[in-house]
Write a protein that holds these residues in place. Sequence first.
Motif, PDB file in Angstrom:
ATOM      1  N   LEU A  11       0.832  -1.209   0.000  1.00  0.00           N
ATOM      2  CA  LEU A  11       0.000   0.000   0.000  1.00  0.00           C
ATOM      3  C   LEU A  11       0.866   1.258   0.000  1.00  0.00           C
ATOM      4  N   CYS A  14       2.561   1.536  -3.534  1.00  0.00           N
ATOM      5  CA  CYS A  14       1.605   1.959  -4.573  1.00  0.00           C
ATOM      6  C   CYS A  14       1.222   3.426  -4.401  1.00  0.00           C
ATOM      7  N   GLY A  15       0.951   3.826  -3.168  1.00  0.00           N
ATOM      8  CA  GLY A  15       0.614   5.214  -2.903  1.00  0.00           C
ATOM      9  C   GLY A  15       1.755   6.148  -3.247  1.00  0.00           C
ATOM     10  N   SER A  16       2.974   5.751  -2.911  1.00  0.00           N
ATOM     11  CA  SER A  16       4.147   6.571  -3.224  1.00  0.00           C
ATOM     12  C   SER A  16       4.362   6.681  -4.724  1.00  0.00           C
ATOM     13  N   ILE A  34      -3.705  11.474  -2.590  1.00  0.00           N
ATOM     14  CA  ILE A  34      -3.418  10.036  -2.744  1.00  0.00           C
ATOM     15  C   ILE A  34      -2.693   9.507  -1.507  1.00  0.00           C
ATOM     16  N   LEU A  35      -1.702  10.266  -1.049  1.00  0.00           N
ATOM     17  CA  LEU A  35      -0.969   9.830   0.148  1.00  0.00           C
ATOM     18  C   LEU A  35      -1.863   9.804   1.381  1.00  0.00           C
ATOM     19  N   PHE A  38      -3.586   6.359   1.041  1.00  0.00           N
ATOM     20  CA  PHE A  38      -2.783   5.147   1.133  1.00  0.00           C
ATOM     21  C   PHE A  38      -2.053   4.983   2.468  1.00  0.00           C
TER      22      PHE A  38
END
Length: 145
Positions: A11, A14-16, A34-35, A38
């Motif tokens: 997670l 993917c978020g990064s 987004i961050l 996530f």
Amino acid sequence: MTRARILPILLLLCGSAAATQLVLEGSPGAAVAILLVFVPLAGVNSPLVFPRSISALEAHDRSAVDGRPVVFWRPGCTYCLRLRIRLGRRARQAHWVDIWRDPEGAAAVRTANAGNETVPTVVIAGQPHTNPDPTWLREQLSRSN
């Protein structure tokens, strides 16, 4: 790397990656959004949200001495997370066993649940309770003190 850490790490990665791509495209606000999605998802799926896990044998021995419940759980389980959150500070009064880290714990859960690894399974005074109501468990924790 253990199974318990794979989901939170994925997670975060993917978020990064998504946030980096958005920053490169000139959308830093969207990257932050987004961050903000996530990172908390990784946090709640992390074993760090739960009290320190001990082995099933150690939990059984401690429970026999102090009468506190033993909670069998696994990372990523939404029912375990619900129980942990609803118990609040009282969660630290129980003995927590991560069945993904402890094969004896997983075996105890399978024995209590007809061969299934259904968690959370709480054992109080030798009696297993599968996915108990958090309010009921909070009352049991109050009695054990």
